[in-house]
Design a protein around this motif. Structure first.
Motif, mmCIF file in Angstrom:
data_model
loop_
_atom_site.group_PDB
_atom_site.id
_atom_site.type_symbol
_atom_site.label_atom_id
_atom_site.label_comp_id
_atom_site.label_asym_id
_atom_site.label_seq_id
_atom_site.Cartn_x
_atom_site.Cartn_y
_atom_site.Cartn_z
ATOM 1 N N GLU A 1 0.842 -1.211 0.000
ATOM 2 C CA GLU A 1 0.000 0.000 0.000
ATOM 3 C C GLU A 1 0.869 1.248 0.000
ATOM 4 O O GLU A 1 1.823 1.339 0.763
ATOM 5 C CB GLU A 1 -0.902 0.029 1.248
ATOM 6 C CG GLU A 1 -2.079 -0.903 1.170
ATOM 7 C CD GLU A 1 -2.851 -0.981 2.496
ATOM 8 O OE1 GLU A 1 -2.656 -0.107 3.364
ATOM 9 O OE2 GLU A 1 -3.636 -1.936 2.636
ATOM 10 N N PRO A 2 0.514 2.232 -0.851
ATOM 11 C CA PRO A 2 1.271 3.480 -0.856
ATOM 12 C C PRO A 2 1.280 4.112 0.533
ATOM 13 O O PRO A 2 0.269 4.078 1.233
ATOM 14 C CB PRO A 2 0.498 4.371 -1.842
ATOM 15 C CG PRO A 2 -0.277 3.443 -2.695
ATOM 16 C CD PRO A 2 -0.569 2.236 -1.852
ATOM 17 N N LEU A 3 2.397 4.631 0.929
ATOM 18 C CA LEU A 3 2.632 5.330 2.202
ATOM 19 C C LEU A 3 2.844 4.395 3.394
ATOM 20 O O LEU A 3 3.167 4.856 4.479
ATOM 21 C CB LEU A 3 1.533 6.363 2.518
ATOM 22 C CG LEU A 3 1.266 7.419 1.421
ATOM 23 C CD1 LEU A 3 0.135 8.351 1.850
ATOM 24 C CD2 LEU A 3 2.524 8.232 1.107
ATOM 25 N N PHE A 4 2.677 3.068 3.193
ATOM 26 C CA PHE A 4 2.996 2.168 4.309
ATOM 27 C C PHE A 4 4.508 2.026 4.414
ATOM 28 O O PHE A 4 5.186 1.713 3.437
ATOM 29 C CB PHE A 4 2.379 0.774 4.129
ATOM 30 C CG PHE A 4 2.804 -0.174 5.231
ATOM 31 C CD1 PHE A 4 2.093 -0.244 6.426
ATOM 32 C CD2 PHE A 4 3.964 -0.948 5.095
ATOM 33 C CE1 PHE A 4 2.510 -1.080 7.453
ATOM 34 C CE2 PHE A 4 4.382 -1.798 6.128
ATOM 35 C CZ PHE A 4 3.653 -1.861 7.304
ATOM 36 N N THR A 5 5.029 2.260 5.608
ATOM 37 C CA THR A 5 6.464 2.063 5.819
ATOM 38 C C THR A 5 6.753 1.629 7.239
ATOM 39 O O THR A 5 6.022 1.993 8.173
ATOM 40 C CB THR A 5 7.262 3.356 5.499
ATOM 41 O OG1 THR A 5 8.652 3.077 5.634
ATOM 42 C CG2 THR A 5 6.900 4.524 6.420
ATOM 43 N N THR A 6 7.788 0.838 7.399
ATOM 44 C CA THR A 6 8.303 0.533 8.734
ATOM 45 C C THR A 6 9.607 1.307 8.948
ATOM 46 O O THR A 6 10.304 1.086 9.922
ATOM 47 C CB THR A 6 8.562 -0.984 8.905
ATOM 48 O OG1 THR A 6 9.442 -1.401 7.855
ATOM 49 C CG2 THR A 6 7.275 -1.784 8.859
ATOM 50 N N GLY A 7 9.899 2.174 8.007
ATOM 51 C CA GLY A 7 11.182 2.881 8.039
ATOM 52 C C GLY A 7 11.159 4.236 8.734
ATOM 53 O O GLY A 7 12.115 4.998 8.636
ATOM 54 N N GLY A 8 10.050 4.550 9.404
ATOM 55 C CA GLY A 8 9.966 5.809 10.139
ATOM 56 C C GLY A 8 9.966 7.018 9.221
ATOM 57 O O GLY A 8 9.612 6.908 8.039
ATOM 58 N N SER A 9 10.391 8.132 9.748
ATOM 59 C CA SER A 9 10.267 9.392 9.000
ATOM 60 C C SER A 9 11.275 9.520 7.859
ATOM 61 O O SER A 9 11.140 10.381 7.002
ATOM 62 C CB SER A 9 10.432 10.574 9.949
ATOM 63 O OG SER A 9 11.663 10.465 10.624
ATOM 64 N N GLU A 10 12.281 8.628 7.828
ATOM 65 C CA GLU A 10 13.263 8.669 6.736
ATOM 66 C C GLU A 10 12.702 8.125 5.417
ATOM 67 O O GLU A 10 13.265 8.353 4.354
ATOM 68 C CB GLU A 10 14.484 7.807 7.085
ATOM 69 C CG GLU A 10 15.481 8.488 8.002
ATOM 70 C CD GLU A 10 16.444 7.479 8.597
ATOM 71 O OE1 GLU A 10 17.022 6.698 7.823
ATOM 72 O OE2 GLU A 10 16.575 7.469 9.833
ATOM 73 N N ARG A 11 11.610 7.347 5.517
ATOM 74 C CA ARG A 11 11.084 6.651 4.340
ATOM 75 C C ARG A 11 9.696 7.154 3.994
ATOM 76 O O ARG A 11 8.905 7.461 4.894
ATOM 77 C CB ARG A 11 11.015 5.147 4.618
ATOM 78 C CG ARG A 11 12.364 4.509 4.866
ATOM 79 C CD ARG A 11 13.062 4.204 3.564
ATOM 80 N NE ARG A 11 14.506 4.390 3.685
ATOM 81 C CZ ARG A 11 15.327 4.571 2.673
ATOM 82 N NH1 ARG A 11 14.859 4.551 1.445
ATOM 83 N NH2 ARG A 11 16.608 4.750 2.863
#
Ligand SMILES: Nc1ncnc2c1ncn2[C@@H]1O[C@H](COP(=O)(O)OP(=O)(O)OP(=O)(O)O)[C@@H](O)[C@H]1O
Ligand SMILES: [Mg+2]
Length: 149
Positions: A98-108
């Motif tokens: 899904e667009p905007l899903f990240t586990t990379g925090g604010s860097e990703r």
């Protein structure tokens, strides 16, 4: 349905961040046999860059692991690229895509899969937690006159 590839290559590299640009350039150099447009080539470079970056920053987050890249050219102009790691794996692939899903925090931004999907004709993601992830992409390169060796 799948016929034999007309040409193929394999690339095995460690997940050093320096290898991200190497991988995208190597795949593009191989793809040039299909006589792609600049745009088709840029699309593939961008998609490979996202897939390899994911191996570097997510699959092997605190370590260096191996990335396997394969590319295949078919007679009809289809180009397949797979990028495989044996890293941490993805617990929920549908959610990760899904667009905007990240586990990379604010860097990703959480846009890598969305980019791979929009810049190629087909994206397949197979993953198992603790085993790794394989991303397969297909790009159809418009058939033009080609010199075949
Ligand atoms: N090879 C991989 N191994 C493990 N997890 C992955 C892998 N590729 C993607 N993921 C997971 O899927 C999520 C979404 O990936 P995606 O590339 O779309 O966004 P991102 O990497 O978080 O951000 P961006 O690509 O915009 O920098 C990641 O945050 C990560 O949790
Ligand atoms: Mg990403």
């Amino acid at each position: 349905m799948k016929s034999k590839a007309k040409n193929e290559m394999k690339l095995v590299i460690p997940s050093n961040s320096a290898n991200e640009s190497f991988a995208r350039t190597a795949v593009a150099a191989f793809m040039s046999q299909l006589d792609p447009t600049i745009e088709e080539m840029t699309d593939v470079k961008t998609a490979v860059s996202e897939a390899v970056t994911n191996c570097i920053v997510h699959a092997y987050r605190d370590t260096i692991g191996t990335i396997w890249i394969e590319a295949k050219i078919y007679e009809d102009g289809r180009f397949f690229i797979s990028v495989k790691d044996r890293g941490c794996g993805i617990p929920d692939v549908a959610k990760a895509r899904e667009p905007l899903f990240t586990t990379g925090g604010s860097e990703r931004a959480g846009l890598g899969f969305a980019v791979m999907e929009s810049f190629t004709d087909r994206l397949r993601v197979r993953s198992a937690v603790g085993r790794g992830t394989t991303v397969t992409m297909e790009k159809r390169v418009a058939q033009r006159y080609r010199h075949d060796g």
